[in-house]
Design a protein around this motif. Structure first.
Motif, PDB file in Angstrom:
ATOM      1  N   GLY A 225       6.902   0.600   5.578  1.00 23.55           N
ATOM      2  CA  GLY A 225       5.624   0.477   4.211  1.00 23.55           C
ATOM      3  C   GLY A 225       4.071  -0.744   4.648  1.00 23.55           C
ATOM      4  O   GLY A 225       4.139  -1.224   5.590  1.00 23.55           O
ATOM      5  N   ASP A 226       3.573  -0.733   3.890  1.00 27.12           N
ATOM      6  CA  ASP A 226       2.460  -1.707   3.788  1.00 27.12           C
ATOM      7  C   ASP A 226       2.882  -2.896   3.080  1.00 27.12           C
ATOM      8  O   ASP A 226       3.074  -3.695   2.323  1.00 27.12           O
ATOM      9  CB  ASP A 226       0.885  -0.809   2.768  1.00 27.12           C
ATOM     10  CG  ASP A 226       0.260   0.464   3.520  1.00 27.12           C
ATOM     11  OD1 ASP A 226       1.418   0.763   4.704  1.00 27.12           O
ATOM     12  OD2 ASP A 226       0.041   1.284   2.367  1.00 27.12           O
TER      13      ASP A 226
ATOM     14  N   SER B  29       3.205  -1.169  -1.078  1.00 26.28           N
ATOM     15  CA  SER B  29       3.769   0.110  -0.912  1.00 26.28           C
ATOM     16  C   SER B  29       4.871  -0.067  -1.756  1.00 26.28           C
ATOM     17  O   SER B  29       5.511   1.358  -1.830  1.00 26.28           O
ATOM     18  CB  SER B  29       4.103   0.723   0.297  1.00 26.28           C
ATOM     19  OG  SER B  29       4.969  -0.310   1.408  1.00 26.28           O
TER      20      SER B  29
END
Length: 375
Positions: free
Chosen positions: A96-97, A117
């Motif tokens: 994810g971010d 995210s």
């Protein structure tokens, strides 16, 4: 405010911290910070030991150090720590971010939470280490972080769970799920704080790796749960949660159905919340809750007697924007992100810190991990 602990010199670094040994995660230019990577602190001196983008949170387990890179398309990196140096071992996709927290779970998985995210990833440490060892043996890869020859853990060694796509009432901060921190439970599960969804998501994580949702514990709208800590060590321990967005600390207890429900809460400062944001929370040896408040630059201590939460007192964090802190005997070490320093605060008998007796220069510190003497 408590006065300095006995034996603190009028100026200079405390003698009983001469052997202080820390690992520090920071923000680099990528995230608007002033560091160049992970730092090691010996006494009053900090030096960079691994150059990487935004290693904002670290975890230490044995001779292994794990660091997130809190960037878009984030990653987590593993190092071997020896002799004050970090040897790069492997990298893995964070799933994810903006990964903002990493922790070694008792299951044998590395748990990474991704803020932007709203995802949580489990990395099989056994699979990651086995892969790194096999690549190193066959290709002779050296442990230099950032090398084009770096070892990347295969996707089969990790699994990612996605938090529900929900919104909260604080529009600019709760436009979607934001996984912030994970913590192990006494039941062998993992709790993940969702700042965007005002919830704690409970997962069962295994080293396969696997991650399965067990239940969701909901908090009041607008709380913005950030960090958590256990109050006590037994099976019936309560959970303490810092509400980043509403300026309150919560005490939760499982009911007969297994749901965590608030039994007490308290504001940690007076007046409107505004830009005052709670960050890290811990419980001290006396069972008091210690929480940092950015914006007001405070450390606040709360008593937990009689199943409650009552503010004992507060003190200056010794700088600006206290993002994280660590407890060492007699002192609180505060990572003041916007001061480019770690403030050394002596702790009084009531648990409330006194004025800073020293500052350790570190660029944009975001996480402090004390290193045991044996390391």
């Amino acid at each position: 405010m408590s006065g300095p602990a006995a034996g603190i010199p009028a100026d200079g670094f405390p003698q009983d911290l001469a052997d202080l040994h820390l690992l520090v995660g920071s923000y680099t230019a990528t995230g608007g910070g002033n560091a160049t990577g992970i730092s090691v602190v010996h006494g009053t001196t900090a030096s960079t030991v691994a150059v990487m983008d935004d290693p904002s949170f670290l975890a230490l387990s044995g001779d292994r150090v794990y660091a997130v890179s809190e960037t878009a398309d984030g990653r987590v990196s593993a190092f071997r720590y020896a002799g004050g140096a970090l040897e790069h071992r492997w990298d893995a996709d964070a799933g994810g971010d903006a990964p903002c927290h990493v922790r070694v779970d008792p299951s044998g998985a590395l748990v990474v939470t991704n803020y932007v995210s709203g995802t949580v990833t489990a990395v099989s440490l056994e699979a990651a280490e086995s892969h790194a060892a096999s690549v190193t043996a066959s290709d002779g890869v050296v442990g230099t972080h950032g090398s084009a020859d770096r070892v990347v853990v295969p996707e089969s060694a990790l699994v990612t769970g996605v938090l529900p796509d929900v919104e909260g009432p604080v529009e600019d901060r709760q436009e979607g799920p934001h996984a912030h921190q994970s913590i192990a439970t006494r039941d062998g599960t993992v709790l993940v704080a969702d700042l965007g969804g005002d919830a704690l998501h409970e997962f069962r994580v295994t080293a396969d790796p696997a991650i399965d949702l067990v239940r969701v514990h909901h908090l009041e709208p607008g709380v913005g749960p950030r960090h958590m800590a256990w109050l006590g060590t037994g099976a019936g321990s309560d959970l303490v949660v810092a509400g980043e967005l509403d300026g309150r600390v919560y005490r939760l207890r499982r009911d007969e159905a297994g749901t965590l429900r608030p039994i007490a809460s308290a504001p940690v400062f007076e007046g409107a919340v505004g830009e005052s944001l709670l960050s890290h929370v811990e419980v001290d040896r006396a069972g008091r809750v210690v929480v940092a408040v950015r914006g007001r630059d405070l450390i606040v201590v709360l008593d937990t007697a009689d199943d409650g939460l009552t503010v004992v007192g507060s003190a200056s964090c010794g700088g600006v924007w206290p993002r994280h802190f660590a407890q060492v005997p007699g002192y609180l070490l505060v990572a003041n992100q916007m001061s480019d320093a770690i403030a050394v605060l002596p702790v009084g008998s009531d648990g409330v810190p006194g004025e800073a007796v020293a500052q350790i220069a570190v660029g944009s510190p975001a996480c402090i991990v004390p290193v045991p003497a044996r390391s």
